[in-house]
Scaffold this motif. Sequence first.
Motif, short mmCIF file in Angstrom:
data_model
loop_
_atom_site.label_atom_id
_atom_site.label_comp_id
_atom_site.label_asym_id
_atom_site.label_seq_id
_atom_site.Cartn_x
_atom_site.Cartn_y
_atom_site.Cartn_z
N VAL A 1 9.29 -53.09 -13.29
CA VAL A 1 9.84 -52.53 -14.52
C VAL A 1 9.02 -51.30 -14.91
O VAL A 1 7.79 -51.33 -14.85
CB VAL A 1 9.82 -53.56 -15.66
N LYS A 2 9.69 -50.23 -15.25
CA LYS A 2 8.98 -49.02 -15.66
C LYS A 2 8.23 -49.25 -16.96
O LYS A 2 8.75 -49.84 -17.91
CB LYS A 2 9.98 -47.87 -15.87
N ARG A 3 7.01 -48.76 -17.01
CA ARG A 3 6.29 -48.72 -18.28
C ARG A 3 6.83 -47.56 -19.11
O ARG A 3 7.52 -46.68 -18.59
CB ARG A 3 4.79 -48.59 -18.03
N PRO A 4 6.53 -47.54 -20.41
CA PRO A 4 7.13 -46.51 -21.28
C PRO A 4 6.94 -45.08 -20.79
O PRO A 4 7.87 -44.28 -20.87
CB PRO A 4 6.43 -46.75 -22.63
N PHE A 5 5.76 -44.75 -20.29
CA PHE A 5 5.54 -43.39 -19.80
C PHE A 5 6.47 -43.07 -18.65
O PHE A 5 7.04 -41.97 -18.57
CB PHE A 5 4.08 -43.22 -19.38
N GLU A 6 6.68 -44.02 -17.76
CA GLU A 6 7.59 -43.82 -16.64
C GLU A 6 9.03 -43.64 -17.12
O GLU A 6 9.79 -42.87 -16.53
CB GLU A 6 7.52 -45.00 -15.68
N GLU B 1 -2.60 -41.84 -12.42
CA GLU B 1 -2.37 -42.80 -13.51
C GLU B 1 -2.88 -44.18 -13.12
O GLU B 1 -3.47 -44.90 -13.94
CB GLU B 1 -0.88 -42.87 -13.84
N PHE B 2 -2.69 -44.57 -11.86
CA PHE B 2 -3.19 -45.86 -11.38
C PHE B 2 -4.70 -45.95 -11.53
O PHE B 2 -5.24 -46.93 -12.06
CB PHE B 2 -2.80 -46.06 -9.91
N TRP B 3 -5.42 -44.93 -11.07
CA TRP B 3 -6.88 -44.99 -11.11
C TRP B 3 -7.42 -44.83 -12.52
O TRP B 3 -8.47 -45.40 -12.86
CB TRP B 3 -7.47 -43.93 -10.17
N HIS B 4 -6.73 -44.08 -13.37
CA HIS B 4 -7.16 -44.02 -14.78
C HIS B 4 -7.07 -45.40 -15.42
O HIS B 4 -7.91 -45.76 -16.27
CB HIS B 4 -6.29 -43.03 -15.56
N ASN B 5 -6.07 -46.19 -15.05
CA ASN B 5 -5.98 -47.55 -15.58
C ASN B 5 -6.99 -48.47 -14.92
O ASN B 5 -7.54 -49.36 -15.57
CB ASN B 5 -4.56 -48.10 -15.38
N HIS B 6 -7.24 -48.26 -13.64
CA HIS B 6 -8.21 -49.11 -12.94
C HIS B 6 -9.62 -48.88 -13.50
O HIS B 6 -10.34 -49.84 -13.78
CB HIS B 6 -8.18 -48.80 -11.45
N PHE B 7 -10.00 -47.62 -13.64
CA PHE B 7 -11.30 -47.27 -14.23
C PHE B 7 -11.07 -46.83 -15.69
O PHE B 7 -11.44 -45.74 -16.10
CB PHE B 7 -11.96 -46.14 -13.45
N ASN B 8 -10.46 -47.72 -16.46
CA ASN B 8 -10.03 -47.34 -17.80
C ASN B 8 -11.20 -46.98 -18.71
O ASN B 8 -12.22 -47.68 -18.75
CB ASN B 8 -9.24 -48.49 -18.44
N VAL B 9 -11.02 -45.89 -19.45
CA VAL B 9 -11.94 -45.46 -20.50
C VAL B 9 -11.11 -45.05 -21.70
O VAL B 9 -10.14 -44.31 -21.55
CB VAL B 9 -12.81 -44.28 -20.03
N ASP B 10 -11.48 -45.54 -22.86
CA ASP B 10 -10.83 -45.09 -24.10
C ASP B 10 -11.49 -43.78 -24.51
O ASP B 10 -12.59 -43.76 -25.05
CB ASP B 10 -10.99 -46.15 -25.20
N ALA B 11 -10.80 -42.68 -24.24
CA ALA B 11 -11.39 -41.36 -24.48
C ALA B 11 -11.62 -41.07 -25.95
O ALA B 11 -12.43 -40.21 -26.31
CB ALA B 11 -10.49 -40.28 -23.89
N TYR B 12 -10.92 -41.80 -26.83
CA TYR B 12 -11.05 -41.55 -28.26
C TYR B 12 -12.10 -42.43 -28.91
O TYR B 12 -12.30 -42.37 -30.12
CB TYR B 12 -9.69 -41.76 -28.95
N SER B 13 -12.78 -43.26 -28.12
CA SER B 13 -13.79 -44.16 -28.68
C SER B 13 -15.09 -43.45 -29.01
O SER B 13 -15.90 -43.96 -29.78
CB SER B 13 -14.07 -45.31 -27.71
N ARG C 1 -4.16 -55.41 -3.52
CA ARG C 1 -3.15 -56.13 -4.28
C ARG C 1 -2.70 -55.32 -5.49
O ARG C 1 -1.52 -55.26 -5.82
CB ARG C 1 -3.68 -57.50 -4.72
N LYS C 2 -3.64 -54.65 -6.15
CA LYS C 2 -3.28 -53.82 -7.30
C LYS C 2 -2.42 -52.64 -6.87
O LYS C 2 -1.47 -52.27 -7.57
CB LYS C 2 -4.54 -53.32 -8.02
N LEU C 3 -2.73 -52.03 -5.73
CA LEU C 3 -1.90 -50.94 -5.23
C LEU C 3 -0.48 -51.43 -4.93
O LEU C 3 0.50 -50.75 -5.25
CB LEU C 3 -2.52 -50.33 -3.98
N CYS C 4 -0.38 -52.63 -4.34
CA CYS C 4 0.94 -53.19 -4.08
C CYS C 4 1.69 -53.47 -5.37
O CYS C 4 2.90 -53.22 -5.47
CB CYS C 4 0.81 -54.49 -3.28
N ARG C 5 0.98 -53.96 -6.38
CA ARG C 5 1.64 -54.26 -7.65
C ARG C 5 2.09 -52.99 -8.34
O ARG C 5 3.07 -53.00 -9.09
CB ARG C 5 0.70 -55.05 -8.56
N ARG C 6 1.41 -51.89 -8.10
CA ARG C 6 1.83 -50.61 -8.69
C ARG C 6 2.99 -49.99 -7.92
O ARG C 6 3.93 -49.47 -8.52
CB ARG C 6 0.66 -49.63 -8.74
N LEU C 7 2.96 -50.06 -6.62
CA LEU C 7 3.91 -49.32 -5.80
C LEU C 7 5.03 -50.17 -5.21
O LEU C 7 5.99 -49.61 -4.67
CB LEU C 7 3.17 -48.62 -4.65
#
Length: 566
Positions: free
Chosen positions: A412-417, A171-183, A358-364
Motif C-alpha cells: 500500500v502506498k504511503r501518503p507521500f507516494e 527515502e528508504f535509508w532516511h527511514n532506516h537511519f531516521n533522524v528527527d531534523a526538527y528536534s 528483508r527491509k528492502l524486500c518489504r519496501r520494494l
Amino acid sequence: MTVSRRHFLGASATLAGAGIAGVPTQRVSSATRQAHTTQTTPSAVPPVELIALNRMAYGPRPGDVERVRQMGFQGYVDEQLNPNDADDAVCNQKIAETRLRIQYSGGSNYPPVDEMRPLRTIVENWGLSQLWPLTKNPAYQERIRPVEEVRAATLLRAVYSKWQLREVLVEFWHNHFNVDAYSDTRISATWPLYDRDVIRRHCLGNFRNMLRDVAKSIAMGFYLDNVFSRDGPANENFARELFELHTMGQENYLNHLYNRWRDVPGALAGNPIGYIDQDVYEAARAFTGWTIAHGQTVSSNIRLPDTGEFAYVDLWHDNAQKRVLAFEIDSNQRPLSDGEVVIRLTSEHPGTARHICRKLCRRLLADDPPDSLVQSLATIWLANKDAPDQIARTVRALLLSDEFANTFGRKVKRPFEVIVSFLRATNANVTPNARVFWSLQEMGYRMFNWGPPTGHPEEPEAWLSTNGMLRRWNIISQLQANWFEAASFDLPGQTPPGRTCRQIVAFWVERLLAVPPPQSTIDRLVDLMRQNGSADAPPAGTTEEINDRIRSMVTLIAMTPEFQLR
C-alpha cells in the motif's frame, strides 16, 4: 441520470471502512473483509514495466511506460542503478528555478523577512562552513531553513528526477537511519549534509561506509546524544539503535534467552547468532569520545572549537578492554579504533544481512517476502561486504528476481507516494510549499520530522484507518483544485480530443492505474462523463462543463483502491 462526484464516492464508501487489498482496520467484520479483498486484490499481474515504475519509481510519468518497454526491464534496472546527475535536465532545471518563501516577523535584533529565495544554493552547494553559522541565527525560521529546502527538493526530485530508484532508496535509508531534523536546530541547520553527503552519497554504495558516516554525522550525533557520551557511564542511545534498528534488528535480540555472552549459540566460536544487552553496553563504551565540535569544554584548559566538525576526544573515551559480539577489543587502542571495530562487526553480521534485505524486500516487493528470497539476497549482501556497490548489487538481484516480476498489489502506498504518483501521472507543474507538507503531516507522514528512531512504519495498518483513507481522498482533490497552490494541472489539455466518454475514461484509467478497477467502477466513471448522453459519443455540454467532468473523473480514479496499491 445526472451523476456527480458525490454519487461516485457514496457508492464507494466501503473503501474507507474496509481498508485496501484485504488489509482491514480494527472495526471491519470478517465478511466485509473477505468481500473487499475479493474486489480489490488485482486479478492479474500487469506488465513488468508497470510493476517496475510503481515499485522502483514513484509511478510512471507520461511516456515512461513506453521508454521502459523499448529499453527492456533489465536495461532499465541497470540504468537506474547507475544514476548520473548531469543527465537529469528536467529535475535540475526545476530545482534551479524554484524559490521557497522565507517569512517571519522579525524582532528587536533582526528585521522582518518575507522573500523568495533560490532552492538550489543551500541544498546542493552549501557546505559545513556556510551551514554551521546558521545554528546561531536568532531567527528560528533561518535555523530550520536548510531542512525546509531539502524537504522541498525531495518532493521535486521524487516527481521529476529521471533517477527514480535513487529517490525511492533515499527515502528508504532516511527511514532506516531516521533522524528527527526538527528536534534540534543544529540538526535542521546542517540537514543538507546528512541528506546529500551521507544518505544520497551511499544509498547505492557500501553499507559499512554508510554506517560509519551516519555514526560521525551531526544529525545522528545530536539526535541520539552520542555527542555527549563519555566514560563513566556511556550514553547507550546510539549503541542501542545501532543494534536494534540500524544493523541486526530486534529479531536477533536474544537477551530474553541468554544473559551471558558465552551462552549465545556460536559465541565461543566467535560467531554469535544474535546479540544481548551486554553487547549494547560494550558498544556504547566503544563510541565514547565520538562527538561534534560545538564549543564544549573538555577539561579545565581544553575547549573544542565551535565548528560542527566531527571530533574524537580521547579524554572522554573509555580505553578499557571490551567484548562485542564475542570479539575481544584490547585496551588502549588507537583513536576511533573501538568504534570502527563495532561498525565492522555489526555491519558484516549475517543477522544484519537478513534484517536489511528483508527491509528492502518489504519496501520494494511485499510486506511478507518469502524467506528464500531474503536469504538469497543476504548471501549476495555478505559476499559483497567490501564492494563499493554492495547495496546496488543486492538491490539488482531483488529487482531481477522472479518474485519481483510476478507479483503486484501487495504493498500500500504511503501518503507521500500517493501524492507523488498522482503528480507524476497527471504531469503536474509542482511548486512546493509548507501547506502541502502540513497536509502530509495530518496524514501521519512527517518528512524528516518522525520522532521515534524507527522511521515511518511500513505496515499498512498504520496508514489505512478510516480517517487516513478520508485524508487520502481529500489531498488528491485539494491538490487537483489547487487549494495548496503547490501544483497546477491541465487535465483537459492532456485528454485526446474527439474521444467518446468511454474512451476518455479508458485513457485516464490506463494513465493512472497499473491494474484496471472492477467493471462497476468503470461504469460509474463513464456515467460521470456522459451524464445524460451516450457512453459511446463525445461528452455533451459546454467546454467548462466537460473540462470539470474530466477533472472530477481523474481525481476519482486516484481515489480508487487500485491507485493505492503497488
